[in-house]
Design an enzyme around this catalytic site. Structure first.
Site, mmCIF file in Angstrom:
data_model
loop_
_atom_site.group_PDB
_atom_site.id
_atom_site.type_symbol
_atom_site.label_atom_id
_atom_site.label_comp_id
_atom_site.label_asym_id
_atom_site.label_seq_id
_atom_site.Cartn_x
_atom_site.Cartn_y
_atom_site.Cartn_z
ATOM 1 N N HIS A 60 37.243 49.208 -12.715
ATOM 2 C CA HIS A 60 36.746 47.828 -12.858
ATOM 3 C C HIS A 60 36.800 47.121 -11.493
ATOM 4 C CE1 HIS A 60 36.412 43.667 -14.200
ATOM 5 N NE2 HIS A 60 35.975 44.130 -15.358
ATOM 6 N N GLU A 120 37.380 44.122 -10.605
ATOM 7 C CA GLU A 120 38.549 43.252 -10.409
ATOM 8 C C GLU A 120 39.734 44.071 -9.894
ATOM 9 O OE1 GLU A 120 39.813 40.816 -13.803
ATOM 10 O OE2 GLU A 120 41.877 41.060 -13.144
#
EC number: 1.17.7.4
Lengths: 277, 277
Positions: free
Chosen positions: A120, A122
């Site tokens: 991901h 993030e």
């Protein structure tokens, strides 16, 4: 059939903020998709001439660069700064927090454990702030902690969209095996508000529509929560994916939407379902 | 009836160390009972002239003072030092650790949460190291956290003899409500080794004898663990408390002993049970 919206759904604070920032910088490029929603990204492209750089090579010297909501890896940010591109930071403040914690704690000699998905964006950003990547570990399950060379002093953060119960399992396993565990609960409340409201509605609904990007972590979780209460729960990116058969004989159609789903898409979905009734 | 000792039982490292220190300081006084075992304290009195000061007034200027295994409150230690009594510190190093953590963390502005019994001498000592007692909270159950004015940054320690599962419940409640929870797992392994061994034996035994002081936290826990596997589990301080009726028709008598129980008392108990057979 009645159509009912969850009491909390859709855009979180960080996404609203990022879109506002992008709209205020017409003609700029986002570095990576600003949010996990293709339709909203198209709207920004068409209405505000917001471009998309998928990689450093896509950034030309004259580009103003908007940093995506999820943040980006530290070295890529440094490179953009070195190239002297104007930088507009739309990283969600709730994501900047774990980035800073990882930087601080690894500077102080703590092992870093990040509860999240290493694919991901993030988490790719957050982990990049560790001083020494050999001492930073991304796990999705407590079993993955076994055998890792984690020091006796460890700091833990979580991907903002994860479930607290799962975070606690990781933390507990660490506490039983390490002298000091410094736990930073970086999970964002906005996610839970949407999740709690979706669960409440899914209990009563006989069909649930969850609207959001198929790559959006929080949308997928919303869908999984709804499915646990209502078998007929479907994840759609927009109204074009609705299947009329889902609604046959149903009494209550519940609607929720992920944190990257704009209200105008939610409205389009409702209009389409109304038309199918 | 077969008599079987648990694979781990009795004196822990800190108790063995404290008794050795006391024996090496013949004629001194302990400040509070050195360990939670009256019979061993009598043995030290008779064999090594080790006296007992229950309070500051009992300490005369010429006394050498042995600090008990559980540690003592900071202000009482300061007073003894101010009186210029020679101090011999027999505080278990595993208890000095949470004392130092509480001092450091409260100095750094963290709220302090201590999982333990506020009436226990160890905890009276540990909490006394907090810079501001209004910002240090002793709890035995996560429900007691509700409504406490705990800051967003909190440090947590545990009484050395507590169960890790219970500690995790407190920690988890804190993590869900506070930004940073700095968890120091100060629970001592020696306790678990005795507990695990007692549980294993209690599964097979039809009568369990747990030997230890009735004020000893770890002995009471051993007894409670044994009871959950073997209904006929009894806590005795020494052989004089054994009841012959407990052993009628039994096949396996398991024996465990708390961390403050000397081997010579365990042997007396075994001899008495052998004689009852």
């Amino acid at each position: 059939m009645k159509i009912q919206l969850a009491s909390s759904y859709g855009f979180c604070f960080g996404v609203k903020r990022a879109i506002k920032i992008a709209e205020e910088h017409q003609g700029s490029k986002t570095y990576g998709p600003l949010i996990h929603n293709k339709d909203e990204i198209n709207r920004l492209k068409e209405g505000f001439d917001i471009g998309l750089a998928e990689k450093l090579d896509d950034v030309t010297p004259e580009d103003s660069v908007v940093i995506r909501t999820h943040g980006i890896p530290k070295d890529e940010l440094s490179q953009l700064k070195a190239q002297e591109n104007p930088i507009i930071d739309a990283t969600c403040p709730y994501v900047t927090t774990p980035q800073n914690i990882v930087a601080n704690m690894s500077e102080k000699g703590y092992s870093i454990v990040i509860f999240g998905d290493k694919e991901h964006p993030e988490i790719k950003g957050v982990v990049s702030y560790a001083k020494d990547l050999r001492n930073a570990f991304i796990v999705r399950h407590e079993d993955e902690l076994e055998g890792l060379p984690i020091l006796s002093k460890v700091a833990v953060v979580a991907q903002t969209t994860r479930k607290p119960e799962d975070f606690l399992k990781i933390v507990n396993a660490l506490i039983l095996n390490h002298k000091e565990v410094r736990v930073f609960n970086t999970i964002c409340n906005a996610t839970f508000e949407n999740q709690d409201a979706a669960a409440e509605l899914a209990r009563d609904a006989d069909v649930m529509i969850v609207i959001g990007g198929k790559h959006s972590s929080n949308t997928k979780q919303l869908h999984s929560i709804c499915k646990s209460y209502c078998d007929d729960s479907y994840l759609v990116e927009n109204e074009s994916e609705l299947d009329p058969q889902w609604f046959g004989g149903k009494k209550l159609c519940g609607i929720s939407a992920g944190a990257s789903t704009p209200d105008w898409i939610v409205q389009n979905v409702i209009d389409k379902i109304e038309a199918l009734k």
